[in-house]
Write an enzyme that holds these catalytic residues in place. Structure first.
Site, PDB file in Angstrom:
ATOM      1  N   TYR A  32      -2.066  -0.762  10.350  1.00  0.00           N
ATOM      2  CA  TYR A  32      -2.260  -1.109   8.940  1.00  0.00           C
ATOM      3  C   TYR A  32      -0.987  -0.781   8.165  1.00  0.00           C
ATOM      4  O   TYR A  32      -0.478  -1.600   7.392  1.00  0.00           O
ATOM      5  CB  TYR A  32      -3.450  -0.342   8.362  1.00  0.00           C
ATOM      6  CG  TYR A  32      -3.546  -0.446   6.862  1.00  0.00           C
ATOM      7  CD1 TYR A  32      -4.045  -1.599   6.267  1.00  0.00           C
ATOM      8  CD2 TYR A  32      -3.131   0.602   6.041  1.00  0.00           C
ATOM      9  CE1 TYR A  32      -4.122  -1.698   4.881  1.00  0.00           C
ATOM     10  CE2 TYR A  32      -3.217   0.514   4.673  1.00  0.00           C
ATOM     11  CZ  TYR A  32      -3.705  -0.645   4.092  1.00  0.00           C
ATOM     12  OH  TYR A  32      -3.772  -0.747   2.721  1.00  0.00           O
TER      13      TYR A  32
ATOM     14  N   SER B 135       0.870  -1.179   0.000  1.00  0.00           N
ATOM     15  CA  SER B 135       0.000   0.000   0.000  1.00  0.00           C
ATOM     16  C   SER B 135       0.897   1.216   0.000  1.00  0.00           C
ATOM     17  O   SER B 135       2.084   1.129   0.340  1.00  0.00           O
ATOM     18  CB  SER B 135      -0.870   0.004   1.261  1.00  0.00           C
ATOM     19  OG  SER B 135      -1.515   1.249   1.449  1.00  0.00           O
TER      20      SER B 135
END
Length: 263
Positions: free
Chosen positions: A153, A140
């Site tokens: 995350y 990501s």
């Protein structure tokens, strides 16, 4: 590695990015092993992609024993396996480190990092037997720059980044190519699948950015795999933040914090 006539495993294939990746892989002539924890989503993806070109595998990727059985199941369905795209992932609630429960932290790490690791460890022996093969791990833009309220995350996706880059270094000279993928804001249902409510009107990853369609993002990812790219940035936001973070990490993080406070 060109995907035509290859057997590719896609995790998180029951919806969102995984679904679009699966559909486009089939359109390019690949056979796809669809992996997801939700059977209903897999059935829907199979209907859209073409049931004759896919197999369905209901798997919780955080269960190492179940993942270890998956290569044999894929080979039984398709005769071989040539690549894996570790796409499955979840985000955390928008909660700071000091207030986030350990159970949530562990779940995020288990799905995003350990799920990816289990898939790599399970499939790598089979991939090394192939004339050419590929591992693509979806990190990501949160894997190289942190977002407030998404610290774990980001940490899990940073771990995926380093895992993938380490694999690349270890597998140089073999028939297995390795690509790390850093999507920016993409129009998927990751928040719904993660059972997370957005802060205000946008997610952290969406703040101040134009959201890329899953269709366009999947096309960029598959192109990167076929070109055997070391690193794929998906979206203008990921590209811009990557450049800014390399130039001045503190400035980049401060910019994210400023944008988040406006939400």
């Amino acid at each position: 590695m060109k995907v035509t006539n290859k057997v590719i495993v896609v995790t998180g294939a029951g919806s969102g990015m995984g679904r679009e990746l699966s559909i486009q892989l089939v359109q390019k002539g690949a056979k796809v092993a669809l992996v997801d924890i939700q059977e209903e989503g897999l059935q829907e993806t199979a209907s859209l992609a073409g049931k004759d070109q896919v197999s369905l595998h209901v798997v919780n990727i955080t269960d190492r024993d179940t993942v270890n059985q998956l290569p044999a199941e894929v080979i039984a369905s398709h005769g071989a396996v040539d690549g894996i795209i570790n796409n499955a992932g979840i985000i955390q609630p928008f909660v700071d480190v000091k207030d986030l429960d350990y159970a949530v932290i562990e779940q995020v790490m288990n799905v995003n990092f350990y799920g990816t690791l289990y898939m790599v460890k399970a499939f790598l022996p089979e991939l090394l037997k192939r004339p050419e093969a590929h591992i693509a791990n979806v990190s990501s833009m949160g894997g190289f720059i942190p977002f407030p309220g998404q610290t774990f995350y980001s940490a899990s996706k940073a771990a995926v980044k380093i895992l993938t880059e380490g694999l690349y270094s270890e597998l140089k000279g073999t028939t297995v190519g390795v690509t790390v993928i850093h999507p920016g804001a993409v129009n998927t249902n990751i928040m719904k699948n993660s059972d997370v409510q957005s802060p205000g009107s946008a997610t952290a990853a969406e703040a101040g950015s134009k959201i890329l369609s899953a269709e366009k993002a999947a096309a960029i990812m598959i192109d990167g795999i076929e070109r055997n790219k070391y690193r794929v940035l998906v979206g203008k936001d990921a590209t811009m933040l990557d450049y800014l973070y390399r130039f001045n990490p503190k400035m980049a993080v401060d910019l994210i914090v400023k944008k988040m406070k406006k939400m």
